[in-house]
Scaffold this active site. Sequence first.
Site, PDB file in Angstrom:
ATOM      1  N   GLN A  99      69.568 131.834  54.783  1.00 41.88           N
ATOM      2  CA  GLN A  99      69.296 130.405  54.701  1.00 41.88           C
ATOM      3  C   GLN A  99      70.437 129.631  55.352  1.00 41.88           C
ATOM      4  O   GLN A  99      71.602 129.799  54.980  1.00 41.88           O
ATOM      5  CB  GLN A  99      69.138 129.938  53.257  1.00 41.88           C
ATOM      6  N   TYR A 180      70.310 117.778  51.345  1.00 40.18           N
ATOM      7  CA  TYR A 180      71.251 118.141  52.391  1.00 40.18           C
ATOM      8  C   TYR A 180      70.792 117.554  53.730  1.00 40.18           C
ATOM      9  O   TYR A 180      69.819 116.827  53.802  1.00 40.18           O
ATOM     10  CB  TYR A 180      71.442 119.654  52.423  1.00 40.18           C
ATOM     11  N   GLY A 311      64.607 132.481  41.010  1.00 43.71           N
ATOM     12  CA  GLY A 311      66.028 132.228  41.135  1.00 43.71           C
ATOM     13  C   GLY A 311      66.839 132.874  40.034  1.00 43.71           C
ATOM     14  O   GLY A 311      67.322 133.992  40.154  1.00 43.71           O
TER      15      GLY A 311
END
Length: 358
Positions: A99, A180, A311
């Site tokens: 990523q 972001y 996750g």
Amino acid sequence: MSKLFTPVRIGRYTLPNRLVMAPMTRSRADDATGVPTGLVTTYYAQRADAGLIISEGVYPSATGKGYVRTPGIIDDAQVAAWKQVSEAVHAKGGRIFMQLMHSGRISHPSMQPGGALPVAPSAINPQGQSWTASGPQDYALPHALTGAEIAGVVEDYRTATRRALEAGFDGVELHSASGYLPEQFLSSGSNQRTDEYGGSVANRARFVLDVLKAMIDEAGGDRIGLKISPEMNFNSISDATPQETYTYLVDQLDGLDLAYLHVALFGPTSVDYHALLRPRFKGAYLIGSGLNQAKAEAILSHGKADATVFGGAFLANPDLPERFRQGAALNAPDKNTFYSPGAKGYIDYPSLSDSATA
């Protein structure tokens, strides 16, 4: 057979199961160099039974670093260290995408080259504080990127994609969520530009699409994924018309032949984005956030996604697929060690085989 354990085609790969390990910042790289340590290699190799691992966010340029001890992919030493990670995962039969995460304004001058201001589409200060090497510090007013600087950041993503492939990764995911840089461009609350990268939805989506096309030039669409999270509202991000923004963005992916679209929803949203976006995307559709085995099974059985993303469950259970197969109890994640340095809470979570031999 549980659909979780059936093969799935994602891009150019056929994966053995539909359990994807989510990208999770763990802050175990060397802070001065951005080089992942040997602990990082062990961590990912332990979890290679996932159908696909998506790595933690890796900064694609020096300006992209947003947190202490996070890794980069901008120099040869980082590439060499990441190659050890990919080789360890492949040795166990796994697949791993990197990523790419440019934090944009969610950073601090102490982490920027020469102590410069963090960069953003517009000079709008986010609320909150950055966690720096010396503790929490207020975010600084960011520098609004010029047109030439935007072109440079796009090229940084291109180069980072090339380096990720040199490091042996199977593909690359663009992080366009969590407030972001890509989402800062996408969202009206953080993007008040008046040039071709601001104003209309089409202009605000231009940066994300330019970056994707640069990445595709290097890797091919079938090795590129995109992560989005509509209405997450994290890191002071907001958008006046999120349904319009995200339907436009996903519609523009048609023809890019991306490997997958990774959509994570956190909390209630104004619309069912999965119902809205899945029919618009032709590649593999991945759903993440807050899943357990039962929820994942239901999502897959109803055709709402092609694969499911976990996750915290993967963080605390290196052998998560086997635990799901056996109906075994899960280790609970220790939040106190999510971002702390060292092995504790990182590579010391027990597997079922550890318990059997204890």
